[in-house]
Design a protein around this motif. Structure first.
Motif, short mmCIF file in Angstrom:
data_model
loop_
_atom_site.label_atom_id
_atom_site.label_comp_id
_atom_site.label_asym_id
_atom_site.label_seq_id
_atom_site.Cartn_x
_atom_site.Cartn_y
_atom_site.Cartn_z
N UNK A 306 0.87 -1.16 0.00
CA UNK A 306 0.00 0.00 0.00
C UNK A 306 0.91 1.22 0.00
N UNK A 307 0.99 1.90 -1.12
CA UNK A 307 1.94 3.01 -1.26
C UNK A 307 1.68 4.11 -0.25
N UNK A 308 0.44 4.24 0.22
CA UNK A 308 0.13 5.27 1.20
C UNK A 308 0.81 5.01 2.54
N UNK A 309 1.18 3.74 2.80
CA UNK A 309 1.83 3.40 4.06
C UNK A 309 3.35 3.44 3.98
N UNK A 310 3.88 3.69 2.80
CA UNK A 310 5.33 3.68 2.63
C UNK A 310 6.03 4.68 3.56
N UNK A 311 5.52 5.91 3.72
CA UNK A 311 6.18 6.84 4.66
C UNK A 311 6.23 6.31 6.09
N UNK A 312 5.14 5.67 6.56
CA UNK A 312 5.12 5.11 7.90
C UNK A 312 6.13 3.98 8.03
N UNK A 313 6.20 3.11 7.02
CA UNK A 313 7.16 2.01 7.03
C UNK A 313 8.59 2.54 7.14
N UNK A 314 8.90 3.49 6.28
CA UNK A 314 10.27 4.01 6.25
C UNK A 314 10.60 4.84 7.49
N UNK A 315 9.60 5.53 8.02
CA UNK A 315 9.83 6.28 9.23
C UNK A 315 10.20 5.39 10.40
N UNK A 316 9.50 4.26 10.54
CA UNK A 316 9.79 3.33 11.63
C UNK A 316 11.17 2.69 11.45
#
Length: 390
Positions: A306-316
């Motif tokens: 889900x590309x919308x979750x990519x920032x959250x993934x990378x932030x963590x």
């Protein structure tokens, strides 16, 4: 083949709203239900992971069923690459992507306090790093005002900059709140539909699957499909390094706490002490694991996430990396005048990590573990289909 095509077409039509019992299903949850109807008619992927055998025990997919299946999915990508109905087919079956969207909704819906659930959708690389930087700057200014930021290192220098009780007072409430928030959220997820009585066999199987990250082996143990049709175990290995690196670092902190309060031994400890050995090995594993996961995330095929979750993934991932790297740097620089500044950076990163734990990517491991335990219990119960037929 024509008969299978006819069955899946019928399932696709049923999944568009005529059969699935809807109890306030969101668009993403209804999409998972539609795809599961098609998969239930096809059954080609039933051996890939825990999602598909759990799916076959259901004829209809209610909200609780969809939440369970979404959290059983490890996003290995095997079913997407094997599916004959994947995009650009008109059925557009993309189980990993659909499940990823619902997982985020699960965390948001069961978050505690409920008002903070929206934080899952707002965390990103910029926000998490900005939070860590702001907390580090606050600590650095406090140390500077006390005259300890650039002081010469010596025995107990950590506590000369920030007294032990002050650090405990800062971190204990944040950590306890994070643990409480996650526990309440997972409890609500568990109670949404009880799978049955817990047995030792079910608990043992779920623990085995969690600790080995079994379903990051693609179900058959060959690995995940990260960017193409080729299987690779890299994602599983980098997850192992990250998970066990984090646990070793947590163990190092726990042992150091026992040393301080039980034995009266104060930090800093020698390089051959148990807290140092655990911390160094955990920090190195965490750095290697997070760097590997970040590299794989950059290369991952867009359809598998889900590309919308990519920032959250990378932030963590970035926050874990910053925590581990700053901890190792702090150990190496503890005899230099940079000790104070590095201590502020490390403590800021740790504080930011704890503060975001209940509302970020960390939650996926907790909910996935609960889903695996639910499935281990459910598979030992009589099938719903048999009960319905009787």
């Amino acid at each position: 083949m024509q008969q299978l095509e006819a069955l899946t077409r019928e399932a696709a039509a049923l999944g568009q709203g005529r059969v699935i019992p809807i109890r306030a299903l969101t668009t993403d949850e209804a999409e998972v239900g539609r795809q599961m109807q098609i998969c239930n008619a096809c059954r080609y992927c039933e051996g890939f992971c825990a999602v598909f055998p759990a799916m076959t025990r259901r004829l209809e997919f209610a909200k609780t069923d969809i939440h369970l299946l979404a959290n059983l999915c490890h996003n290995c990508g095997a079913c997407l690459h094997a599916c004959q109905y994947a995009p650009p087919h008109e059925f557009a079956v993309n189980v990993p992507q659909a499940m990823a969207k619902v997982r985020l909704q699960t965390y948001t819906e069961f978050a505690w306090p409920p008002a903070l659930g929206k934080l899952y959708q707002r965390q990103g690389l910029t926000l998490t790093l900005a939070l860590a930087a702001a907390l580090s700057l606050f600590l650095a200014l406090a140390a500077l005002l006390q005259g300890g930021l650039w002081q010469a290192p010596g025995p107990g220098s950590f506590y000369a900059i920030f007294p032990h009780n002050l650090m405990v007072g800062l971190f204990a409430p944040i950590f306890l709140f994070a643990a409480l928030a996650l526990a309440i959220g997972v409890r609500q997820f568990w109670r949404s539909e009880s799978p049955g009585p817990l047995s030792g066999a079910a608990a043992g199987e779920a623990t085995h699957d969690v600790l080995r990250l079994k379903y990051l082996g693609g179900g058959h143990g060959e690995g995940c499909n990260n960017e193409d049709d080729a299987f690779s175990l890299l994602r599983r290995r980098f997850h192992h390094l990250t998970f066990y690196g984090f646990m070793l670092c947590f163990a190092a902190t726990s042992v150091a706490t026992l040393y301080h309060y039980l034995l009266g031994w104060q930090a800093p400890y020698g390089y051959l002490s148990l807290p140092k050995l655990l911390g160094i090995s955990g920090g190195l594993a965490l750095v290697a694991g997070t760097l590997g996961l970040f590299w794989l995330n950059l290369r991952r095929h867009p359809l598998q996430q889900d590309l919308a979750q990519r920032p959250m993934d990378r932030g963590f991932i970035a926050l874990l990396l910053l925590t581990a790297a700053s901890g190792l740097a702090l150990m190496l620089l503890r005899q230099t005048s940079a000790l104070g500044l590095m201590l502020c950076l490390h403590l800021g990163a740790v504080m930011a990590l704890f503060a975001t734990l209940p509302y970020g990517k960390f939650a996926h491991g907790i909910y996935r573990s609960a889903a695996l335990l639910k499935w281990a219990i459910e598979k030992r119960q009589p099938s719903r289909l048999h009960l319905t037929e009787d």
